[in-house]
Design an enzyme around this catalytic site. Structure first.
Site, PDB file in Angstrom:
ATOM      1  N   GLY A  78       0.822  -1.200   0.000  1.00 21.12           N
ATOM      2  CA  GLY A  78       0.000   0.000   0.000  1.00 21.12           C
ATOM      3  C   GLY A  78       0.860   1.255   0.000  1.00 21.12           C
ATOM      4  O   GLY A  78       0.618   2.192  -0.754  1.00 21.12           O
ATOM      5  N   ALA A  79       1.887   1.246   0.842  1.00 24.12           N
ATOM      6  CA  ALA A  79       2.785   2.396   0.955  1.00 24.12           C
ATOM      7  C   ALA A  79       4.013   1.983   1.746  1.00 24.12           C
ATOM      8  O   ALA A  79       4.030   0.912   2.360  1.00 24.12           O
ATOM      9  CB  ALA A  79       2.071   3.551   1.670  1.00 24.12           C
ATOM     10  N   MET A  80       5.032   2.832   1.730  1.00 28.56           N
ATOM     11  CA  MET A  80       6.264   2.521   2.466  1.00 28.56           C
ATOM     12  C   MET A  80       6.814   3.785   3.106  1.00 28.56           C
ATOM     13  O   MET A  80       6.958   4.821   2.459  1.00 28.56           O
ATOM     14  CB  MET A  80       7.293   1.899   1.513  1.00 28.56           C
ATOM     15  CG  MET A  80       8.638   1.602   2.153  1.00 28.56           C
ATOM     16  SD  MET A  80       8.490   0.371   3.501  1.00 28.56           S
ATOM     17  CE  MET A  80       9.876   0.880   4.524  1.00 28.56           C
ATOM     18  N   GLU A  81       7.178   3.647   4.398  1.00 31.64           N
ATOM     19  CA  GLU A  81       7.511   4.799   5.241  1.00 31.64           C
ATOM     20  C   GLU A  81       8.965   5.228   5.134  1.00 31.64           C
ATOM     21  O   GLU A  81       9.600   5.516   6.156  1.00 31.64           O
ATOM     22  CB  GLU A  81       7.160   4.473   6.694  1.00 31.64           C
ATOM     23  CG  GLU A  81       8.044   3.399   7.363  1.00 31.64           C
ATOM     24  CD  GLU A  81       7.534   1.966   7.248  1.00 31.64           C
ATOM     25  OE1 GLU A  81       6.751   1.693   6.309  1.00 31.64           O
ATOM     26  OE2 GLU A  81       7.922   1.129   8.074  1.00 31.64           O
ATOM     27  N   ASN A  82       9.565   5.286   3.944  1.00 30.82           N
ATOM     28  CA  ASN A  82      10.945   5.763   3.831  1.00 30.82           C
ATOM     29  C   ASN A  82      11.077   7.121   4.521  1.00 30.82           C
ATOM     30  O   ASN A  82      10.197   7.972   4.401  1.00 30.82           O
ATOM     31  CB  ASN A  82      11.320   5.931   2.359  1.00 30.82           C
ATOM     32  CG  ASN A  82      10.904   4.745   1.525  1.00 30.82           C
ATOM     33  OD1 ASN A  82      11.325   3.638   1.785  1.00 30.82           O
ATOM     34  ND2 ASN A  82      10.030   4.984   0.555  1.00 30.82           N
ATOM     35  N   HIS A 117      -0.767   6.495   8.642  1.00 33.89           N
ATOM     36  CA  HIS A 117      -0.004   5.327   9.108  1.00 33.89           C
ATOM     37  C   HIS A 117       1.480   5.515   8.771  1.00 33.89           C
ATOM     38  O   HIS A 117       2.352   5.360   9.633  1.00 33.89           O
ATOM     39  CB  HIS A 117      -0.577   4.065   8.434  1.00 33.89           C
ATOM     40  CG  HIS A 117       0.194   2.809   8.669  1.00 33.89           C
ATOM     41  ND1 HIS A 117      -0.294   1.758   9.409  1.00 33.89           N
ATOM     42  CD2 HIS A 117       1.423   2.417   8.251  1.00 33.89           C
ATOM     43  CE1 HIS A 117       0.598   0.790   9.449  1.00 33.89           C
ATOM     44  NE2 HIS A 117       1.653   1.154   8.739  1.00 33.89           N
ATOM     45  N   GLU A 118       1.762   5.873   7.524  1.00 38.86           N
ATOM     46  CA  GLU A 118       3.167   6.056   7.133  1.00 38.86           C
ATOM     47  C   GLU A 118       3.795   7.204   7.911  1.00 38.86           C
ATOM     48  O   GLU A 118       4.955   7.151   8.309  1.00 38.86           O
ATOM     49  CB  GLU A 118       3.281   6.322   5.626  1.00 38.86           C
ATOM     50  CG  GLU A 118       2.632   5.272   4.734  1.00 38.86           C
ATOM     51  CD  GLU A 118       2.979   3.849   5.095  1.00 38.86           C
ATOM     52  OE1 GLU A 118       4.124   3.588   5.506  1.00 38.86           O
ATOM     53  OE2 GLU A 118       2.092   2.974   4.971  1.00 38.86           O
ATOM     54  N   HIS A 164       4.944   6.327  11.324  1.00 37.47           N
ATOM     55  CA  HIS A 164       6.221   5.605  11.279  1.00 37.47           C
ATOM     56  C   HIS A 164       7.433   6.538  11.316  1.00 37.47           C
ATOM     57  O   HIS A 164       8.526   6.105  11.664  1.00 37.47           O
ATOM     58  CB  HIS A 164       6.323   4.797   9.981  1.00 37.47           C
ATOM     59  CG  HIS A 164       5.693   3.436  10.033  1.00 37.47           C
ATOM     60  ND1 HIS A 164       5.916   2.547  11.038  1.00 37.47           N
ATOM     61  CD2 HIS A 164       4.878   2.805   9.141  1.00 37.47           C
ATOM     62  CE1 HIS A 164       5.254   1.414  10.778  1.00 37.47           C
ATOM     63  NE2 HIS A 164       4.614   1.552   9.638  1.00 37.47           N
ATOM     64  N   GLU A 196       4.183  -2.034  13.092  1.00 42.71           N
ATOM     65  CA  GLU A 196       2.964  -1.930  12.273  1.00 42.71           C
ATOM     66  C   GLU A 196       1.718  -1.716  13.127  1.00 42.71           C
ATOM     67  O   GLU A 196       0.838  -0.938  12.766  1.00 42.71           O
ATOM     68  CB  GLU A 196       2.812  -3.174  11.402  1.00 42.71           C
ATOM     69  CG  GLU A 196       3.937  -3.341  10.382  1.00 42.71           C
ATOM     70  CD  GLU A 196       4.169  -2.085   9.546  1.00 42.71           C
ATOM     71  OE1 GLU A 196       3.278  -1.219   9.488  1.00 42.71           O
ATOM     72  OE2 GLU A 196       5.265  -1.954   8.981  1.00 42.71           O
TER      73      GLU A 196
HETATM   74 ZN   LIG Z   1       3.507   0.340   8.298  1.00 42.39          ZN
END
Ligand SMILES: [Zn+2]
Length: 846
Positions: free
Chosen positions: A266-270, A300-301, A304, A323
């Site tokens: 869905g997405a990534m928290e870089n 959510h991201e 993080h 998570e």
């Molecule tokens: Zn996450």
């Protein structure tokens, strides 16, 4: 030059990671990349400075094509490299070291590593990285594990028209022989899996929040769909909320979000550069449910950035905490800081039900557990990690109080900023913040699998309650009884109006008296998890069930109504309510429902029931009855959101000639509903369905849609249509290509797989039942995990709810043994699900 050849797996064990972390300190990476347009490869020079303790060789992780030069402390060293592990000889190492690697590498096309995509609409090229958990070393040589944090100083030379994005701000951009050279500020320290690089002619929108620069990016061909207003607003709301809640300002200077093509998750928290799946750029008018879902992912991201990025787990065994925490915090932020104030309703429907479902599979596991290596991490991106963990945090906050939780989090970030922390350190902070002792709680909730069932037992004298007892049960295999902090809802029908009395309650054993209930008027419905604080299955008593079957639409408490529908669905899954009775209830009650969350959740359950829990010989009839109810509801719908949800349900269940014809006429405009437009996604689903069912004119319909939608989405839909053709030669060609050279990228091959299996084509598909079981082990052994799991998901004959398939699945599990844990896990879950479906069908027919 050293070229990699290997057949060993690229997998890092916790033991190797711990040994390496004990020796390596203070990593500073300098990376210089050369990118050109239309190339298959790119070149890099990576330098790494670090302190080393102890004696003996050390290894860097690096999965590349060729190493041209390796220097350790200024001396050239012949690389000892197996394609993913590059050894640094102990005799060349000192207390302080510099390693330099000159290399060439290939772009990736599976959504992980450094992914390259060509836009079919305008021919433009886009690149992005995706590295969690253990893919960062596909871009450059490094110590790729979460507890060896590094700083990064990146330079990139790229075509002049391209934008280059990184975790930090660009310090300078200069001309370099017709290209541009981008030099980025050295970053703060963070883990390698959070490194990010995004490059290409991305469309850009900018805003600012205090001293934080905010950027939004997407492909040029999607720019017309990017609704920057809502995205910027949510971003600002989130940044303010989290900074205040954690009492710690946003730590990474700027905050960019990019929507990238062919993204697996869905997405990534870089750090400072979040990548989002493009499904969150709405090409068709979205429902508010979709907007809320997107807001949840965005927040959510962002959560993080603090939990995960600023303070990072030491090893992947604490991934669940990462998570769960981000999931819980995003819903809290939705409710407190955005217009989506009913976020917890969505939590009850989506997150909790995902967790309940996963927790009742044979493969259920404790929230906290061992993760021996990075391969196993892949297994843990599941409903326990995200859903149960977050539900249990919600239960914890109910028990220790919101203030104690917040104080604990503040302590946590103050203490561990820019470092790593474990679950024990998280609990220590929460204990400091709340004053509660959490050791028992953690043992019972985090270290044991499965879930409890909470019910009630009460007696009345006349119209007054004389005794009220909460009950708790556990499955025989997992007999843990846990502490639950709850609210009990007592609903009474008062002359046509429903009244709810709410009582706080807690239960630690198998029974708990609720003395406050004594003397209250006798209820018509008892719901022991009012307001959804608890994580448990709810057993409704027979009188309550009878009451909701007759009165569901009269319950005007939205969250309670959602929870009751979810309870009914759980009863279907547990063979306490026939699927056909549930469907009848949906047809009569759901058409009266105006809450989109409820309609969406329950119609999805109904679609699943028709596909899985209704005997084959009744399926067409049930599908037709439901499609007709959906059509009536679409015409009567009071809002555009409801129209969209009912139209999707109609298209999903249309399978008899009359309904297939109806959806075709809707797409063609021969049939219409005022205020409602058939969007492009629906048009594609209708076209693919017509192909699969052999409806006359289907090929021409696909052709017309292709002209209407020449985008990457259109390309994927056309592949789905191609493999859906009910023809033996088409199936044979698709099967061979999926298992052979594929369709150009993992996303394209996935689209082709999605069109392959249809229950109506079961005779035609017969050869691929055994074909699947023949090939699947080889696929999991030789192909990457993402491909293998898509292969299982879409090519397994899951359309057959039959004992033979179950037996075949059991044979597969036995034959594979311990060799391929991901395959065994998928096969066991599929079989568990299959057995449940068989039982539900038998129960419905009984
Ligand atoms: Zn996450």
């Amino acid at each position: 030059m050293t070229t990699a050849t290997t057949d060993v797996r690229d997998n890092l064990t916790q033991a190797d990671a711990e040994a390496r972390a004990a020796r390596v300190r203070h990593c500073d990476y300098t990376l210089d990349l050369q990118l050109t347009r239309g190339a298959e490869t790119y070149r890099g020079v990576a330098s790494l400075r670090f302190d080393a303790a102890g004696a003996g060789d050390l290894f860097l992780d690096f999965r590349g094509k060729t190493i041209e030069l390796l220097e350790v402390n200024g001396s050239k060293v012949e690389p000892r490299w197996n394609g993913f592990r590059l050894w640094l000889p102990g005799e060349a190492l000192a207390a302080s070291n510099t390693v330099r690697v000159v290399y060439e590498n290939e772009y990736d096309h599976e959504g992980d590593g450094f992914h390259q995509f060509k836009d079919p609409e305008d021919g433009e090229e886009y690149l992005y990285s995706n590295f969690e958990p253990y893919e960062s070393h596909r871009l450059f040589p490094q110590f790729d594990q979460p507890d060896i944090k590094g700083t990064y100083a990146l330079s990139v030379t790229a075509p002049a028209e391209w934008v280059v994005l990184h975790n930090s701000r660009a310090a300078s951009v200069s001309d370099a022989d017709g290209s541009k050279r981008w030099e980025f500020e050295q970053t703060k320290p963070f883990s390698t899996y959070l490194f990010a690089l995004v490059v290409g002619p991305y469309h850009e929108a900018r805003d600012r929040h205090g001293d934080i620069d905010i950027g939004l990016f997407c492909r040029k061909s999607l720019a017309k769909h990017l609704d920057t207003g809502e995205l910027f607003e949510l971003t600002k709301q989130g940044l303010t909320f989290f900074s205040d809640f954690f009492d710690f300002p946003y730590p990474f200077g700027k905050y960019d979000q990019v929507f990238v093509p062919e993204f697996n998750a869905g997405a990534m928290e870089n750090v400072g550069l979040v990548t989002h799946n493009e499904y969150m750029v709405f090409r068709d008018p979205p429902t508010d449910n979709q907007r809320r879902g997107r807001a949840e992912t965005l927040l959510h991201e962002m959560a993080h950035m603090w939990f995960g990025d600023l303070v990072t787990m030491r090893w992947w065994n604490d991934l669940w905490l990462n998570e769960s925490f981000a999931t819980y915090m995003s819903y809290l932020c939705l409710e407190k800081a955005t217009r989506f104030t009913t976020g917890w309703q969505d939590f009850a429907v989506s997150i909790k039900n995902w967790a309940y479902r996963q927790d009742q599979l044979v493969t259920t596991h404790p929230i906290a557990g061992q993760v021996a290596d990075t391969d196993q991490t892949f297994l843990n991106f599941d409903g326990i990690t995200y859903g149960k963990g977050a539900s249990v945090l919600k239960q914890l906050v109910a028990a220790i109080g919101a203030d104690g939780f917040r104080e604990g989090m503040r302590h946590y970030f103050r203490t561990h900023a820019y470092g790593n922390a474990t679950l024990a350190q998280f609990l220590e902070s929460l204990e400091k913040g709340s004053g509660a002792d959490l050791q028992d709680w953690a043992r019972l909730w985090l270290e044991t699998p499965s879930l409890n069932t909470i019910g009630s037992r009460w007696e009345a004298d006349g119209d007054r309650i004389t005794s009220f007892t909460l009950t708790q049960a556990a499955p025989d295999e997992y007999p843990t009884i846990r502490p639950h902090t709850l609210e009990v809802g007592l609903v009474r029908d008062l002359d046509g109006k429903l009244e709810v009395t709410v009582l706080p309650a807690s239960i630690r054993d198998t029974e708990a008296e609720l003395p406050e209930a004594r003397g209250l008027p006798a209820p018509d419905l008892v719901f022991p998890n009012y307001n959804d604080h608890g994580y448990a299955k709810i057993a409704l008593d027979p009188a309550s069930i009878a009451f909701i079957r007759g009165n569901m639409e009269r319950i005007d408490d939205d969250l309670l109504r959602l929870q009751l529908w979810a309870s009914l669905w759980n009863m279907v899954r547990d063979q306490q309510l026939k699927s056909t009775d549930f469907l009848a209830l949906v047809r009569t009650k759901m058409v009266l429902e105006t809450m989109p969350e409820a309609v969406e959740a329950v119609t999805n359950n109904a679609i699943a029931a028709i596909g899985r829990y209704v005997p084959d010989e009744w399926r067409d009839r049930e599908a037709h009855d439901f499609a007709q109810a959906a059509w009536a509801a679409l015409k009567a719908a009071s809002s555009n959101d409801l129209q969209i949800i009912w139209a999707r349900a109609l298209i999903a269940t249309a399978s008899v000639a009359e309904d297939l014809d109806l959806i075709g006429r809707l797409a063609d405009g021969a049939e219409s509903v005022p205020g409602f437009t058939v969007d492009q996604d629906m048009r594609w689903n209708i076209a693919v369905k017509h192909v699969a069912y052999g409806v006359a004119g289907a090929a021409a319909r696909v052709q017309a849609e292709s002209e209407r939608d020449p985008s990457d989405r259109g390309v994927r839909a056309r592949l789905r249509a191609e493999t859906a053709v009910p023809d033996a030669a088409a199936k044979a060609a698709a099967w061979e290509k999926v298992l052979g050279e594929g369709y150009g990228s993992l996303a394209l091959t996935e689209a082709a797989m999605m069109g392959f299996n249809w229950v109506e084509q079961r005779d035609l598909l017969a050869p691929y039942v055994e074909g699947f079981f023949d090939k699947v082990t080889e696929v999991f052994r030789n192909r990457d995990k993402e491909f293998a799991s898509y292969f299982y998901r879409f090519m397994a004959p899951s359309y057959l709810v039959e004992r033979d398939i179950y037996e075949r699945g059991e044979q597969l599990v036995a034959a594979v043994g311990d060799e391929l844990p991901v395959l065994v896990r998928m096969a066991r879950e599929a079989n568990d699900d299959l057995l449940r479906a068989i039982r539900c069908r038998e129960f419905a027919a009984s």
